[in-house]
Design an enzyme around this catalytic site. Structure first.
Site, short mmCIF file in Angstrom:
data_model
loop_
_atom_site.label_atom_id
_atom_site.label_comp_id
_atom_site.label_asym_id
_atom_site.label_seq_id
_atom_site.Cartn_x
_atom_site.Cartn_y
_atom_site.Cartn_z
N CYS A 137 10.38 -19.82 103.18
CA CYS A 137 9.73 -18.44 104.09
C CYS A 137 8.12 -18.90 104.25
O CYS A 137 7.22 -18.95 103.47
CB CYS A 137 9.86 -17.39 103.29
SG CYS A 137 9.09 -15.69 104.10
N GLY A 138 7.93 -18.89 105.62
CA GLY A 138 6.57 -19.39 105.92
C GLY A 138 5.46 -18.34 105.46
O GLY A 138 4.49 -18.50 105.01
N ASN A 195 7.34 -19.73 109.50
CA ASN A 195 8.21 -20.93 109.70
C ASN A 195 8.71 -20.78 111.17
O ASN A 195 8.88 -21.88 112.13
CB ASN A 195 9.03 -21.07 108.93
CG ASN A 195 8.64 -21.50 107.50
OD1 ASN A 195 7.75 -22.30 107.47
ND2 ASN A 195 9.12 -21.18 106.59
N ARG A 226 12.93 -10.27 102.49
CA ARG A 226 13.65 -8.86 102.93
C ARG A 226 14.49 -9.05 104.17
O ARG A 226 14.16 -10.03 105.32
CB ARG A 226 12.26 -8.13 103.36
CG ARG A 226 12.64 -6.86 104.03
CD ARG A 226 11.27 -6.17 104.43
NE ARG A 226 10.35 -7.00 105.32
CZ ARG A 226 9.43 -6.46 106.22
NH1 ARG A 226 8.97 -5.19 105.69
NH2 ARG A 226 8.86 -7.01 107.09
N ASN A 252 9.05 -8.66 100.68
CA ASN A 252 9.50 -10.12 100.14
C ASN A 252 8.98 -10.31 98.83
O ASN A 252 7.88 -9.78 98.45
CB ASN A 252 8.93 -11.09 101.24
CG ASN A 252 9.21 -10.86 102.64
OD1 ASN A 252 10.46 -11.16 102.96
ND2 ASN A 252 8.49 -10.33 103.38
N CYS A 293 7.14 -14.15 111.16
CA CYS A 293 7.83 -15.22 110.33
C CYS A 293 7.30 -16.47 110.54
O CYS A 293 7.26 -17.10 111.63
CB CYS A 293 9.47 -15.56 110.62
SG CYS A 293 10.13 -16.86 110.13
N ASN A 340 15.84 -10.64 111.47
CA ASN A 340 16.52 -11.13 110.44
C ASN A 340 17.80 -11.17 110.77
O ASN A 340 18.55 -10.38 111.41
CB ASN A 340 16.09 -10.50 109.21
CG ASN A 340 14.44 -10.27 108.88
OD1 ASN A 340 14.12 -11.47 108.75
ND2 ASN A 340 14.01 -9.14 108.51
#
Length: 313
Positions: free
Chosen positions: A224-225, A78, A216, A198, A76, A67
């Site tokens: 956010c995927g 995406n 998060r 999240n 993640c 992140n």
């Protein structure tokens, strides 16, 4: 240190992506690289840093995602599509099993969701409802359509890990100020939620789901995927959609096609768009980037995705 990277995005979730298969850096250094390259105040910016990592006997390649604050996420989705595309192109393959931080995911090339849009299908899961693994300190192992007393709202949440933890609430209209307030409580890593979570507010619309997420380690994000996957599963779990039904899931950054199964597996199919390639000097210890050189722009891909956004605006 100087790094080559590609700036890419999945459904508007944007990242610098580094081919790290031949790089041997420790976690603290990668965290510093993420803070430097993903810093929105710096020359690159992004929701985080993606790494294409080497494979093993089981996996064709791996993925790591840091992140923008330097923390590492379990996954993640995406970003996984972007890493999958990079892995496919590097190895000359069309499908793979990818190693994630705590799990694996299947990825494959998929028919284009729109002309000129590179599209990847990813299958993740199974979704996990056991909040003791987060841990989320409530008086139950699951939280499905129930309020959480420690949050500054009486809305009902469904807690699901994909495998990163998500709190999903279905709302008539997204109240962003309230979403941020709830997200910031979770982001503070209170004793009852030490690893954070999240938070997504989800509108059920005639044409699909609209998901808005406080992520998060990132904050309020256009996409956010894993939140879209968790929201799709939660919608089916709570009777707002049907398992096995393909849904269109929208967010501020675009859309994906999503399908949840009763066994907890969720398939997402969406874009993996390259915008530009370049390099930058990084001071990992200080979390700073500079001397950016842009080698090329992917104008056709940028234009193709712009047409998608124009069509749903």
């Amino acid at each position: 240190m100087r790094f080559d990277f590609v700036k890419c995005h999945g459904s508007g979730n944007d990242f610098p992506l580094i081919d790290a298969r031949a790089l041997d850096l420790d976690d603290a250094t990668w965290a510093g690289v993420a803070r430097a390259l993903a810093d929105r105040r710096g020359p690159v910016g992004g929701d985080g840093l993606l790494l294409l990592t080497a494979g093993d006997k089981v996996h064709a390649f791996g993925m790591r995602m840091f992140n923008s604050d330097g923390s590492e996420a379990e996954t993640c989705l995406n970003g996984l599509r972007c890493v999958a595309r990079a892995g496919f192109e590097a190895l000359g393959i069309q499908r793979a099993l990818v190693r994630l931080k705590t799990s694996s995911a299947e990825v494959a090339r998929d028919p284009e969701i729109a002309p000129g849009v590179a599209t990847i299908r990813e299958t993740a899961g199974p979704a996990d409802l056991d909040v003791t693994r987060w841990p989320l300190a409530i008086a139950a192992h699951e939280n499905v359509q129930q309020p959480i007393a420690m949050l500054p709202t009486d809305r009902r949440f469904t807690a699901v890990a994909m495998p990163n933890p998500h709190l999903v609430s279905f709302v008539d209209h997204v109240d962003e100020a309230e979403l941020v307030a709830v997200g910031e409580v979770c982001e503070a890593a209170p004793e009852w939620l030490p690893n954070r979570a999240n938070v997504s507010y989800v509108e059920v619309r005639p044409d699909g789901l609209f998901v808005r997420t406080f992520e998060r380690g990132v904050g309020l994000t256009d996409s956010c995927g894993s939140a879209m996957a968790a929201s799709t599963f939660a919608a089916c779990l709570t009777g707002r959609a049907s398992f096995g039904e393909e849904l269109t899931v929208f967010n501020r950054g675009g859309l994906v096609r999503a399908q949840a199964e009763s066994d907890g597996m969720v398939r997402l199919s969406g874009n993996a768009t390259c915008e530009w390639a370049g390099s930058a000097e990084v001071d990992a210890a200080r979390g700073l980037a500079g001397d950016l050189v842009v080698a090329r722009h992917f104008d056709a891909e940028i234009a193709a995705w712009a047409r998608v956004i124009d069509g749903i605006a």
